[in-house]
Design a protein around this motif. Sequence first.
Motif, PDB file in Angstrom:
ATOM      1  N   ASN A 152     -58.230  -6.837 -19.847  1.00  0.00           N
ATOM      2  CA  ASN A 152     -56.915  -6.722 -20.479  1.00  0.00           C
ATOM      3  C   ASN A 152     -55.840  -6.168 -19.549  1.00  0.00           C
ATOM      4  N   THR A 153     -56.220  -5.788 -18.323  1.00  0.00           N
ATOM      5  CA  THR A 153     -55.193  -5.354 -17.369  1.00  0.00           C
ATOM      6  C   THR A 153     -54.421  -6.537 -16.801  1.00  0.00           C
ATOM      7  N   ARG A 204     -50.858 -10.717 -21.354  1.00  0.00           N
ATOM      8  CA  ARG A 204     -49.482 -11.018 -21.755  1.00  0.00           C
ATOM      9  C   ARG A 204     -48.504  -9.912 -21.391  1.00  0.00           C
ATOM     10  N   GLU A 205     -48.998  -8.706 -21.208  1.00  0.00           N
ATOM     11  CA  GLU A 205     -48.127  -7.583 -20.851  1.00  0.00           C
ATOM     12  C   GLU A 205     -47.856  -7.526 -19.352  1.00  0.00           C
ATOM     13  N   LEU A 253     -51.281  -4.924 -15.143  1.00  0.00           N
ATOM     14  CA  LEU A 253     -51.432  -3.501 -15.439  1.00  0.00           C
ATOM     15  C   LEU A 253     -52.210  -2.754 -14.351  1.00  0.00           C
ATOM     16  N   CYS A 272     -51.461 -12.924 -28.691  1.00  0.00           N
ATOM     17  CA  CYS A 272     -52.156 -11.919 -27.889  1.00  0.00           C
ATOM     18  C   CYS A 272     -53.457 -12.535 -27.410  1.00  0.00           C
ATOM     19  N   ASN A 298     -55.611 -10.644 -25.467  1.00  0.00           N
ATOM     20  CA  ASN A 298     -56.484  -9.550 -25.051  1.00  0.00           C
ATOM     21  C   ASN A 298     -57.873  -9.725 -25.652  1.00  0.00           C
ATOM     22  N   SER A 304     -53.815  -2.608 -27.925  1.00  0.00           N
ATOM     23  CA  SER A 304     -52.416  -2.615 -27.475  1.00  0.00           C
ATOM     24  C   SER A 304     -51.419  -2.542 -28.615  1.00  0.00           C
ATOM     25  N   CYS A 352     -51.660  -4.093 -31.547  1.00  0.00           N
ATOM     26  CA  CYS A 352     -51.610  -5.308 -32.361  1.00  0.00           C
ATOM     27  C   CYS A 352     -51.999  -5.037 -33.816  1.00  0.00           C
TER      28      CYS A 352
END
Length: 181
Positions: free
Chosen positions: A19-20, A23-24, A27, A143, A145, A161, A163
């Motif tokens: 998840n790093t 969509r964000e 990271l 999302c 993730n 995150s 959600c």
Amino acid sequence: MLFAHDTEHSLISAAALVNTAGREGELLPDVAALNNYFDRHAYTGRHECDDAELQAVRDLRPRLRRIWYAEPPEVVAVVNSLLLEHRALPQLIQHDDQPYHLHAVPRDAPLATRMAVEAAMAIADLVRMGELSRLRICEYPDCDNVVVDLSRNRSRRFCDSGCGNRAAVTAYRARRAAGRP
């Protein structure tokens, strides 16, 4: 606890690593972010704190992400590939006030190698126990993730995150708009 503590820890760490890159955005933009990830997920052993290590960890993410999207035969192929590539040899180890757990590569192996093998060993446990359904994609729209559902009733639907909170607010607003409490 549903699984051995090292399995749960490795699953959570692997999902967080995947998840790093989502969509964000990135990271793990720099070595400092990798250091924070290393500390937050209580990794031990060798840590070079350099750009080469950072890139090796980033390069691992797409291989791990495939596991969440794959059917069991492909999951097994990815797991076996990671274990073979890194010459994993499981051994019971006790260190740093932790109970006995499995290490399959030495503590002085490169960080990305340890991450890959720990994730592969944890996924292997899920395969053996018929629990691959605990690996999910966040159900919030847009999302991507990944989620590890370690709940007893297999009810986890959203990532870490925010959600779940966004989904609850959306549902609340929809109920209010429809005139229901």
